[in-house]
Motif scaffolding. Structure first.
Motif, PDB file in Angstrom:
ATOM      1  N   HIS A  70       0.825  -1.200   0.000  1.00  7.86           N
ATOM      2  CA  HIS A  70       0.000   0.000   0.000  1.00  7.86           C
ATOM      3  C   HIS A  70       0.868   1.263   0.000  1.00  7.86           C
ATOM      4  O   HIS A  70       0.595   2.232  -0.715  1.00  7.86           O
ATOM      5  N   GLN A  71       1.934   1.262   0.807  1.00  7.99           N
ATOM      6  CA  GLN A  71       2.822   2.421   0.848  1.00  7.99           C
ATOM      7  C   GLN A  71       3.530   2.620  -0.501  1.00  7.99           C
ATOM      8  O   GLN A  71       3.684   3.746  -0.980  1.00  7.99           O
ATOM      9  N   VAL A  72       3.981   1.513  -1.093  1.00 11.77           N
ATOM     10  CA  VAL A  72       4.642   1.604  -2.394  1.00 11.77           C
ATOM     11  C   VAL A  72       3.681   2.191  -3.432  1.00 11.77           C
ATOM     12  O   VAL A  72       4.043   3.070  -4.215  1.00 11.77           O
ATOM     13  N   CYS A  73       2.437   1.712  -3.428  1.00 10.64           N
ATOM     14  CA  CYS A  73       1.442   2.184  -4.396  1.00 10.64           C
ATOM     15  C   CYS A  73       1.173   3.678  -4.213  1.00 10.64           C
ATOM     16  O   CYS A  73       1.062   4.422  -5.194  1.00 10.64           O
ATOM     17  N   ARG A  74       1.092   4.147  -2.958  1.00 11.63           N
ATOM     18  CA  ARG A  74       0.859   5.574  -2.718  1.00 11.63           C
ATOM     19  C   ARG A  74       1.990   6.423  -3.296  1.00 11.63           C
ATOM     20  O   ARG A  74       1.755   7.467  -3.903  1.00 11.63           O
ATOM     21  N   GLN A  75       3.231   5.955  -3.114  1.00 14.30           N
ATOM     22  CA  GLN A  75       4.361   6.707  -3.659  1.00 14.30           C
ATOM     23  C   GLN A  75       4.366   6.697  -5.187  1.00 14.30           C
ATOM     24  O   GLN A  75       4.699   7.692  -5.828  1.00 14.30           O
ATOM     25  N   LEU A  76       3.985   5.560  -5.768  1.00 13.55           N
ATOM     26  CA  LEU A  76       3.906   5.485  -7.226  1.00 13.55           C
ATOM     27  C   LEU A  76       2.871   6.466  -7.762  1.00 13.55           C
ATOM     28  O   LEU A  76       3.099   7.149  -8.767  1.00 13.55           O
ATOM     29  N   LYS A  77       1.706   6.521  -7.122  1.00 13.36           N
ATOM     30  CA  LYS A  77       0.640   7.394  -7.591  1.00 13.36           C
ATOM     31  C   LYS A  77       0.930   8.872  -7.305  1.00 13.36           C
ATOM     32  O   LYS A  77       0.344   9.757  -7.943  1.00 13.36           O
ATOM     33  N   ALA A  78       1.817   9.157  -6.355  1.00 13.58           N
ATOM     34  CA  ALA A  78       2.171  10.542  -6.042  1.00 13.58           C
ATOM     35  C   ALA A  78       3.236  11.087  -6.986  1.00 13.58           C
ATOM     36  O   ALA A  78       3.453  12.294  -7.050  1.00 13.58           O
ATOM     37  N   ASP A  79       3.897  10.205  -7.712  1.00 13.08           N
ATOM     38  CA  ASP A  79       4.985  10.598  -8.611  1.00 13.08           C
ATOM     39  C   ASP A  79       4.451  10.717 -10.032  1.00 13.08           C
ATOM     40  O   ASP A  79       3.863   9.774 -10.572  1.00 13.08           O
ATOM     41  N   GLU A  80       4.648  11.868 -10.655  1.00 11.57           N
ATOM     42  CA  GLU A  80       4.141  12.087 -12.008  1.00 11.57           C
ATOM     43  C   GLU A  80       4.719  11.104 -13.009  1.00 11.57           C
ATOM     44  O   GLU A  80       4.072  10.745 -13.994  1.00 11.57           O
ATOM     45  N   ARG A  81       5.937  10.618 -12.747  1.00  7.73           N
ATOM     46  CA  ARG A  81       6.576   9.685 -13.665  1.00  7.73           C
ATOM     47  C   ARG A  81       5.933   8.300 -13.629  1.00  7.73           C
ATOM     48  O   ARG A  81       6.042   7.533 -14.581  1.00  7.73           O
ATOM     49  N   THR A  82       5.304   7.937 -12.521  1.00  4.57           N
ATOM     50  CA  THR A  82       4.825   6.554 -12.345  1.00  4.57           C
ATOM     51  C   THR A  82       3.330   6.462 -12.059  1.00  4.57           C
ATOM     52  O   THR A  82       2.807   5.355 -11.923  1.00  4.57           O
ATOM     53  N   ARG A  83       2.636   7.605 -11.966  1.00  8.79           N
ATOM     54  CA  ARG A  83       1.236   7.543 -11.503  1.00  8.79           C
ATOM     55  C   ARG A  83       0.313   6.799 -12.463  1.00  8.79           C
ATOM     56  O   ARG A  83      -0.716   6.260 -12.057  1.00  8.79           O
ATOM     57  N   ASP A  84       0.669   6.769 -13.760  1.00  6.36           N
ATOM     58  CA  ASP A  84      -0.221   6.123 -14.735  1.00  6.36           C
ATOM     59  C   ASP A  84       0.059   4.632 -14.932  1.00  6.36           C
ATOM     60  O   ASP A  84      -0.639   3.970 -15.700  1.00  6.36           O
ATOM     61  N   ILE A  85       1.093   4.104 -14.268  1.00  8.47           N
ATOM     62  CA  ILE A  85       1.409   2.675 -14.432  1.00  8.47           C
ATOM     63  C   ILE A  85       0.349   1.848 -13.704  1.00  8.47           C
ATOM     64  O   ILE A  85       0.111   2.050 -12.520  1.00  8.47           O
ATOM     65  N   PRO A  86      -0.318   0.882 -14.390  1.00  7.93           N
ATOM     66  CA  PRO A  86      -1.304   0.029 -13.701  1.00  7.93           C
ATOM     67  C   PRO A  86      -0.630  -0.824 -12.625  1.00  7.93           C
ATOM     68  O   PRO A  86       0.416  -1.432 -12.866  1.00  7.93           O
ATOM     69  N   VAL A  87      -1.241  -0.830 -11.419  1.00  7.04           N
ATOM     70  CA  VAL A  87      -0.726  -1.622 -10.299  1.00  7.04           C
ATOM     71  C   VAL A  87      -1.747  -2.701  -9.971  1.00  7.04           C
ATOM     72  O   VAL A  87      -2.911  -2.407  -9.708  1.00  7.04           O
TER      73      VAL A  87
END
Length: 459
Positions: A70-87
């Motif tokens: 969950h923490q990893v996913c939050r950081q991914l979605k907060a980063d413009e470079r990675t927010r669109d990657i499907p998790v």
């Protein structure tokens, strides 16, 4: 650089799991199926990889040390470079709250441990396809928005062009909704195909899914028949039908009744569309019944496998021209998957019937062997018993020749003679039954049984 592009085309998957067994299993499964898999066992390492490489999809375990999924996913979605990657989360947990939390922070799906290979591949394929189409449509929308912005800066005289671009945006938005609808249909049908064990049930389920998710008026599946009229036999349907299939009487021969979209799709092996049923020249034999049920357009898709057309998937819509090119392409993909599923089920029904036949033959062979042994045993016993009966019968007949007709023993000896003859008959029947042959009679004359006895003494 060339190698990078090839990996990108196949799909680059980042696998994040601190369990070495699960990591290795997923890595092998994805690699064997043509994906570029990148296994990572640590959360921070996974974040750095995603930020620098931008994978097409991330399989992320929830329960991990240091930083959970969950923490990893939050950081991914907060980063413009990675927010669109499907998790897609991976977990052995079954609590609803866990799943709700995951969806709230941006996950697109869940995969439950232990893994089902077909489910993993189906979900990955679905989300990669959806992500690719979303990126394409987003890019198209970005270009359109840029055009709109440029036009808005132009003079007021370009208002007509501005309105046209607005219309194009609406069309693209409708395309996105339509693409999502079709992808949902493909996803649900793929799951139905993987679960299928019975052909009629599968066909009915496919029709139901297309009606429920596609918003069409009628869906039916017909099989080609090799009869005199080359008819198309309806085998499954869903939607508003009201007896329509009882009136169609479609064929796939080269006649007027074979000129329907259904018959044409069978003969050509290609999809056939009636954009406007009211005015389609080849729809006249069925136009009245179709219009009465408010069918406005239709498409017939061949169910083709190894060059053979098994039948057609037929879809009717309540509006004219309801099947754009992209939707036809996806429906053709669905028809191909369905044809594969049908032939697979038939092949399975055939490893099963062959096995049943083999078991029956083995049982018959065993029974024949048993009967052969019984026959041999019965033959031997009957032969020996026959010899004993011959001795009894011969001696009884000798005794009858030696005693006076008035002797009280004569009746008893005659009873023995009768019983012996009956026993001989039973032996003959037993041997005939066991060995399918007739036992010769053992009724003996006095001369066959023993030499003539001396005359009785006179009294």
């Amino acid at each position: 650089m060339i190698h990078d592009n090839q990996d990108k085309e196949r799909g680059r998957i980042l696998i994040v799991d601190d369990n070495p067994s699960d990591l290795r299993l997923l890595n092998d499964l994805l690699t064997e199926n043509g994906y570029s898999a990148h296994p990572v066992a640590e959360s921070k390492l996974a974040l750095r990889f995603a930020q620098s490489t931008t994978p097409d999809l991330i399989l992320l375990d929830i329960v991990m040390p240091e930083m959970d999924g969950h923490q990893v996913c939050r950081q991914l979605k907060a980063d413009e470079r990675t927010r669109d990657i499907p998790v897609v989360f991976m977990t052995a947990l079954s609590e609803i709250q866990e799943k709700v939390t995951g969806f709230k922070i941006g996950a697109v799906d869940y995969i439950t441990k232990p893994f089902q290979h077909e489910e993993v591949l189906a979900r990955i394929h679905t989300h990669l396809t959806l992500h690719t189409m979303q990126k394409r449509l987003q890019e198209q929308n970005r270009r359109l928005q840029h055009e709109i912005a440029e036009r808005r800066r132009a003079e007021e005289a370009l208002q007509t062009a501005h309105d046209e671009l607005e219309q194009r945006v609406q069309e693209r938005t409708a395309d996105l909704a339509q693409a999502n609808r079709m992808l949902n249909i493909l996803s649900e049908c793929s799951l139905a195909l993987m679960r299928a064990t019975d052909e009629p049930v599968l066909l009915q389920e496919i029709c139901r899914i297309i009606i429920d998710l596609g918003g069409y008026a009628l869906v039916w599946i017909g099989y080609t028949e090799q009869d005199d009229v080359r008819s198309v036999r309806p085998v499954a349907q869903a939607g508003f039908e009201e007896g329509y299939l009882n009136t169609v009487d479609m064929t796939w021969d080269d006649t007027e009744r074979g000129g329907s979209p259904t018959g044409t799709a069978v003969r050509t092996g290609k999809p056939c569309i009636a954009k406007d049923i009211r005015n389609h020249p080849d729809f006249s034999p069925w136009r009245k019944e179709a219009v009465r049920r408010k069918y406005a357009s239709s498409i017939a898709l061949p169910l083709k496998r190894d060059g053979e057309v098994l039948g057609t998937l037929n879809i009717y819509a309540a509006v004219p021209d309801a099947f754009p090119a992209e939707e036809v392409r996806l429906l053709m993909e669905l028809a191909g998957d369905l044809a594969f599923g049908i032939t697979s089920l038939r092949e399975q029904e055939a490893r099963r019937r062959a096995e049943e036949e083999q078991m029956k033959l083995q049982a018959q062979l065993l029974q024949a062997q048993k009967m052969e042994l019984v026959g041999r045993l019965a033959g031997g016993v009957a032969h020996d018993f026959n010899n004993h009966l011959a001795v009894i019968l011969g001696n009884t007949q000798l005794a009858l020749l030696r005693i006076s007709p008035s002797d009280p023993l004569r009746a008893k000896l005659q009873g023995i003679e009768t019983a012996t003859q009956r026993s001989a008959d039973l032996v003959r029947q037993l041997l005939a039954f066991a060995r399918n042959q007739t036992i010769p009679s053992i009724i003996l004359t006095p001369s066959q049984a023993a030499p003539s006895p001396p005359p009785l003494p006179r009294r």
